[in-house]
Design a protein around this motif. Structure first.
Motif, PDB file in Angstrom:
ATOM      1  N   UNK A  11       3.295 -11.526  -5.676  1.00  0.00           N
ATOM      2  CA  UNK A  11       4.418 -10.622  -5.919  1.00  0.00           C
ATOM      3  C   UNK A  11       4.875  -9.985  -4.610  1.00  0.00           C
ATOM      4  N   UNK A  12       3.923  -9.550  -3.778  1.00  0.00           N
ATOM      5  CA  UNK A  12       4.290  -8.952  -2.492  1.00  0.00           C
ATOM      6  C   UNK A  12       5.060  -9.945  -1.621  1.00  0.00           C
ATOM      7  N   UNK A  47      13.152 -17.743  -1.915  1.00  0.00           N
ATOM      8  CA  UNK A  47      14.131 -16.690  -2.178  1.00  0.00           C
ATOM      9  C   UNK A  47      14.296 -16.401  -3.669  1.00  0.00           C
ATOM     10  N   UNK A  48      13.938 -17.353  -4.521  1.00  0.00           N
ATOM     11  CA  UNK A  48      14.132 -17.160  -5.962  1.00  0.00           C
ATOM     12  C   UNK A  48      12.831 -16.920  -6.733  1.00  0.00           C
ATOM     13  N   UNK A  49      11.727 -16.712  -6.023  1.00  0.00           N
ATOM     14  CA  UNK A  49      10.472 -16.434  -6.714  1.00  0.00           C
ATOM     15  C   UNK A  49      10.498 -15.089  -7.434  1.00  0.00           C
ATOM     16  N   UNK A  54       9.962 -12.199 -12.480  1.00  0.00           N
ATOM     17  CA  UNK A  54      10.624 -11.337 -13.462  1.00  0.00           C
ATOM     18  C   UNK A  54      10.633 -11.989 -14.838  1.00  0.00           C
ATOM     19  N   UNK A  55      10.974 -13.253 -14.884  1.00  0.00           N
ATOM     20  CA  UNK A  55      11.027 -13.950 -16.172  1.00  0.00           C
ATOM     21  C   UNK A  55       9.627 -14.130 -16.750  1.00  0.00           C
ATOM     22  N   UNK A  56       8.636 -14.391 -15.906  1.00  0.00           N
ATOM     23  CA  UNK A  56       7.258 -14.553 -16.380  1.00  0.00           C
ATOM     24  C   UNK A  56       6.757 -13.258 -17.015  1.00  0.00           C
ATOM     25  N   UNK A  66      -0.514 -14.431 -16.500  1.00  0.00           N
ATOM     26  CA  UNK A  66       0.749 -14.294 -15.778  1.00  0.00           C
ATOM     27  C   UNK A  66       0.862 -15.337 -14.665  1.00  0.00           C
ATOM     28  N   UNK A  67      -0.248 -15.615 -13.998  1.00  0.00           N
ATOM     29  CA  UNK A  67      -0.239 -16.619 -12.928  1.00  0.00           C
ATOM     30  C   UNK A  67       0.172 -17.987 -13.431  1.00  0.00           C
TER      31      UNK A  67
END
Length: 141
Positions: A11-12, A47-49, A54-56, A66-67
């Motif tokens: 996430x970071x 750039x889109x991760x 967010x969707x996950x 979640x992973x």
């Protein structure tokens, strides 16, 4: 415990990734589509991760890690990159959202229960609306 640390690190890293301007995104998509430039693909996906994460997080209530949802979303993101047509003048994130969601939903359907769920569009819609409908019935609405 290790999964939490890995998730926070992911996430970071996603939050540090720069946003792409429309023109820059378009040029990267053309480089990937026409020249199979791996660097362009990497820049687009990194750039889109944020979108994938967010969707996950919206599918967390199914009890799956979640992973794993993020990984499936990344598979959807790569599928979107493979099929994206820059000439249509649509933002990549708009196009990729559908592929990411589909990939995550398929993963949930395959792994949420030992009982195999439906595979048609109508059966998938019923499965994903079931929780909302149960809550509505429980509230007496």
């Amino acid at each position: 415990m290790i999964e939490d640390v890995a998730g926070r690190t992911l996430v970071r890293a996603a939050m540090k990734a720069p946003y792409l301007e429309r023109d820059e995104e378009h040029l990267l998509a053309i480089r990937w589509r026409e020249k199979k430039d791996q660097d362009a693909l990497h820049l687009i996906t990194v750039a889109h991760m944020r979108l994938v994460i967010s969707m996950a997080s919206k599918f967390r209530h199914y009890g799956l890690p979640l992973g794993d949802l993020i990984q499936e979303g990344h598979v959807g993101l790569l599928e979107a990159a493979a099929r994206f047509e820059p000439a249509r003048e649509v933002r990549f994130s708009t196009y990729a959202t559908w592929w990411i969601r589909a990939s995550m939903q398929d993963y949930i359907l395959r792994n949420w229960s030992i009982v195999r769920g439906g595979t048609s569009s109508a059966q998938k819609a019923l499965f994903f609306n079931l929780r909302r409908l149960r809550a509505r019935l429980a509230n007496g609405a």
